[in-house]
Motif scaffolding. Structure first.
Motif, PDB file in Angstrom:
ATOM      1  N   MET A 174      12.900  34.192  -0.941  1.00  0.00           N
ATOM      2  CA  MET A 174      13.127  33.338  -2.112  1.00  0.00           C
ATOM      3  C   MET A 174      14.207  32.296  -1.832  1.00  0.00           C
ATOM      4  SD  MET A 174      12.883  36.349  -5.006  1.00  0.00           S
ATOM      5  CE  MET A 174      13.091  35.295  -6.440  1.00  0.00           C
ATOM      6  N   LEU A 175      15.139  32.641  -0.972  1.00  0.00           N
ATOM      7  CA  LEU A 175      16.201  31.709  -0.606  1.00  0.00           C
ATOM      8  C   LEU A 175      15.642  30.467   0.087  1.00  0.00           C
ATOM      9  CD1 LEU A 175      19.301  31.334  -0.580  1.00  0.00           C
ATOM     10  CD2 LEU A 175      19.326  32.533   1.632  1.00  0.00           C
ATOM     11  N   GLN A 176      14.531  30.647   0.795  1.00  0.00           N
ATOM     12  CA  GLN A 176      13.911  29.518   1.495  1.00  0.00           C
ATOM     13  C   GLN A 176      13.355  28.481   0.522  1.00  0.00           C
ATOM     14  OE1 GLN A 176      14.322  29.425   4.798  1.00  0.00           O
ATOM     15  NE2 GLN A 176      15.364  31.396   4.474  1.00  0.00           N
ATOM     16  N   GLN A 177      13.259  28.827  -0.742  1.00  0.00           N
ATOM     17  CA  GLN A 177      12.702  27.909  -1.737  1.00  0.00           C
ATOM     18  C   GLN A 177      13.783  27.094  -2.452  1.00  0.00           C
ATOM     19  OE1 GLN A 177      10.544  31.179  -3.706  1.00  0.00           O
ATOM     20  NE2 GLN A 177       8.626  30.154  -3.168  1.00  0.00           N
ATOM     21  N   VAL A 178      15.009  27.252  -2.004  1.00  0.00           N
ATOM     22  CA  VAL A 178      16.105  26.434  -2.515  1.00  0.00           C
ATOM     23  C   VAL A 178      16.323  25.273  -1.549  1.00  0.00           C
ATOM     24  CG1 VAL A 178      18.562  26.343  -3.105  1.00  0.00           C
ATOM     25  CG2 VAL A 178      17.228  28.415  -3.592  1.00  0.00           C
TER      26      VAL A 178
END
Length: 236
Positions: free
Chosen positions: A165-169
């Motif tokens: 999910m961090l990759q979507q920031v």
């Protein structure tokens, strides 16, 4: 007709009888000796088997003692780390609720920064010590060792979810007039549903960990602790 008597025949007859007696005695003696030898061998075999059984029991007892000692060491190494889990997971769940309460279609920079901070902090293991001791958990009582292994699995999955999910920031530059840039804009492309599922996973992790923490504290002789205020309640 006269019957002739030969003394030599009589002597040989006597010797033949004695020989038969001696042979019979020798045979009987041999039989008795074989029987005695068999009984002696059997008794020695029984004694050897009993000694082997005692040695095996002693070795098993020593192995159990070593395992229990190692289990106590592992338990004491992990009790503080595992005892912090309910607090950390409760805090993470509160963060999730804060994120979900915002306007998902128009997230502000500070809200995206908060999402990023939340995910980054939990992209690393919450149980580093337990993961390092994973190959020693078998020294603990079976139920406790199994439950700690499950918690390690939960922690690894949570870290993986956080990292994904961090990759979507990300950050984009907002264009202004005449090609100028107003400034960077923080964006999060993840769905609200994904964050809701993340929050539910945190709740499941917490629900499983609290009884395990109590069990570990009891095993290590630590004082009981009331974690009831860190129980994550299911949303109505």
């Amino acid at each position: 007709m006269a019957i002739e008597f030969c003394p030599l025949d009589a002597v040989w007859g006597n010797w033949a009888d004695w020989a038969a007696v001696l042979v019979g005695s020798a045979a009987a003696g041999g039989t008795i000796w074989v029987a005695w030898l068999a009984r002696d061998t059997s008794e020695r075999a029984t004694k050897i088997a009993e000694e082997a059984k005692k040695i095996a029991a002693q070795q098993h007892g020593e192995a159990v003692q070593v395992r229990e000692a190692n289990g106590r060491i592992v338990g004491r190494l992990l009790v503080h780390e595992v005892s912090e889990l309910p607090v950390k997971l409760f805090s993470l769940h509160e963060r999730c609720l804060r994120i979900l309460s915002g306007d998902w279609d128009s997230l502000k920079n500070r809200e995206v920064d908060f999402i990023e901070d939340t995910l980054r902090k939990h992209s690393v293991s919450l149980m580093p010590g337990a993961e390092m001791s994973a190959d020693r958990l078998h020294n603990l009582p079976e139920e406790l060792g199994n439950d700690l292994a499950v918690l390690i699995g939960y922690s690894r999955t949570l870290s993986s979810m956080s990292e994904e999910m961090l990759q979507q920031v990300y950050t984009v530059e907002t264009p202004g007039r005449l090609g100028s840039f107003v400034g960077p804009r923080r964006m999060y492309s993840g769905s609200k549903e994904a964050m809701q599922n993340y929050s539910k996973y945190v709740q499941m992790f917490s629900t499983y960990c609290i009884p395990t923490v109590a069990m570990l504290r009891e095993f290590t002789g630590s004082d009981p602790h009331d974690f009831s205020r860190f129980v994550i309640k299911t949303a109505e």
